[in-house]
Each structure stands twice: as C-alpha cells, then as structure tokens.
Design an enzyme around this catalytic site. Structure first.
Site, PDB file in Angstrom:
ATOM      1  N   GLY A  62      -8.143 -58.963   2.091  1.00  0.00           N
ATOM      2  CA  GLY A  62      -7.571 -59.865   1.098  1.00  0.00           C
ATOM      3  C   GLY A  62      -6.107 -59.575   0.837  1.00  0.00           C
ATOM      4  CE1 TYR A 119     -14.135 -59.274 -10.163  1.00  0.00           C
ATOM      5  CE2 TYR A 119     -13.809 -58.543 -12.430  1.00  0.00           C
ATOM      6  CZ  TYR A 119     -13.351 -58.654 -11.127  1.00  0.00           C
ATOM      7  OH  TYR A 119     -12.130 -58.136 -10.780  1.00  0.00           O
ATOM      8  CB  ILE A 128      -2.824 -57.272 -12.297  1.00  0.00           C
ATOM      9  CG1 ILE A 128      -3.349 -55.850 -12.517  1.00  0.00           C
ATOM     10  CG2 ILE A 128      -1.642 -57.286 -11.331  1.00  0.00           C
ATOM     11  CD1 ILE A 128      -2.346 -54.885 -13.099  1.00  0.00           C
TER      12      ILE A 128
END
Length: 253
Positions: A14, A158, A191
C-alpha cells in the site's frame, strides 16, 4: 544525508498513498531500493520518478490484491527476481472498509475487514521473511491507535484487527529473534493527508479529535516515516516486539 538503507530493498505494501507513500519516500532518501504494492491507489508517475531520483534506482510498483495468497506470492517472487530482496517489509495495507456497529456488521463485512488488515500482513510476512538475510531483516507492521482505544464509533472490526497486529508483532518477534530479524509495529494516531480520514472522518470529528492531542496538531505521513526509518535501520537491531505510538501525546502506552 546519511544513506543508512543503501543496498537494501524495502517492500512497502500500500505504498502509493498516505502513510505508505511517506515511508517509501523516506526510505528512498536513505538509499533503499523501493518496491511497493497498490490496488485502489496506483502511484503517480511523478511519485515514482521522485522515488527513483531519491534512491538512485527505479522503483517497482506492483498491482496486488493483498488478501490473495496467489497474488502475494507472485508479487514477492517478482521483488526477489528484480532486486534480490526484500530486506525490509512494511505491512502498511489496511483499511476500515466501512463503519458498522455490532448490530450492523454481518459476517461477510467482518471477514472482509479482518482480511484487509490481518490476512494481508500474514501473507506478505510469510512470503517475505524466508528471503531475508539472518541478522539484517526487518518487519514493520502498521497498526493504529484504534487498536489501543477501540477507535471511533463504527470501527469495531477495524479496532479488533489492529489490536491483533500487536499480538502478531510480539509473537513473530520471538519466533524470528534467533535469526536476528526484528519485528516491530507503529501505531499512528490522527494522521491527516490519508485516504482513511478523507473517507471516513467528518470535519466535525477531525476538529474534536484535535482538541485531544497535546501536540496541538494532526500528524502527517512524514511523522510516521521517521520512526519507521529508524526501525528499518541497523541502529535498531536490539529492538524487537515493540509497538511505537505515533500520536502527538494523545495516548501513552
């Protein structure tokens, strides 16, 4: 500038956008040959040129479904054939997929989220580690603050998967320590400039989150790249099984 990763190949899953992109560029500037994977976010030609200029060698960009055992094996084999590596693996692939509470989750979505965040890490690690040189290999897993605090509403699956990254990191660190291969994790907080928050976090939620960060600002991909670079270097050879929190003081582990 110290080229502490010269003659090393880094495989960053990724790596075409967000945190992965920041790590790839930092590693390239440190002299590493860069191989990256992508699926939804193909790296731009400009970014690949920047990697090649920083590293002094062309970067590899390989389209890969990171949840497919066949595709992951093919990708790692291609990296080996082209570069002789990987020496460093950054398991950065991951995602929320979709926010869903326990009442909204079905088994298919649950499995999809765990596959994106855990199967991808397992598959790439299983394929890459046997190719690493004893005493020099590095595995860096990208976890999340959500694995510490459960994340925001709708992030149950998640957060569960990211907490599991901690256990995978520690267990594998013990397993590979006799070979001198280190395994560590980074747990980024808020972030910005990433697909995650662009897609799943509202502006109101971003403003509220900022009030909880002692540093007074959101993080950037470059803030994650710095610790990643150290963990990839020879200077961190006695550090393994560690989770490094990168969150501006929002959480202390």
């Amino acid at each position: 500038m110290t080229r502490q990763l010269a003659d090393r190949t880094a495989l960053i899953t990724g790596g075409g956008i967000g945190i992965g992109q920041g790590i790839a560029l930092a590693f390239a500037r440190a002299g590493a040959r860069i191989a990256l994977t992508y699926r939804s976010h193909e790296p731009s030609a400009e970014f690949l040129d920047a990697l090649a200029e920083a590293s002094g060698r062309p970067a590899l960009a390989l389209a890969t479904d990171a949840t497919s055992e066949t595709e992951v094996a093919r990708t790692v084999r291609a990296v080996q054939e082209e570069t002789g590596g990987p020496d460093i693996l950054v398991n950065n692939v991951g995602g929320l997929v979709r926010r869903a509470t326990i009442g909204e989750l079905d088994l298919k979505l649950w499995h999809r989220i765990l596959a994106v965040n855990l199967d991808s890490m397992f598959l790439f690690t299983q394929q890459a580690v046997p190719l690493m040189t004893a005493g020099a290999g590095r595995v860096i897993n990208i976890a999340s603050l959500a694995g510490r605090n459960g994340g925001h509403p709708g992030a149950l699956a998640y957060a569960t998967s990211k907490a599991a990254v901690f256990g995978f990191t520690r267990g594998l660190a013990k397993e590979l320590a006799p070979r001198g291969i280190t395994v560590n994790a980074l747990a980024p907080g808020f972030i910005e400039a990433t697909p995650f928050h662009d897609t799943f976090t509202t502006e109101d939620s971003k403003r509220e989150t900022l009030t909880t960060i002692p540093a007074g600002r959101a993080g950037t991909p470059e803030d994650v790249a710095g610790p990643a670079l150290w963990l990839a270097s020879a200077d961190s050879g006695y550090v393994t099984g560690t989770v490094v929190d990168v969150n501006g003081g929002q959480y202390f582990g």
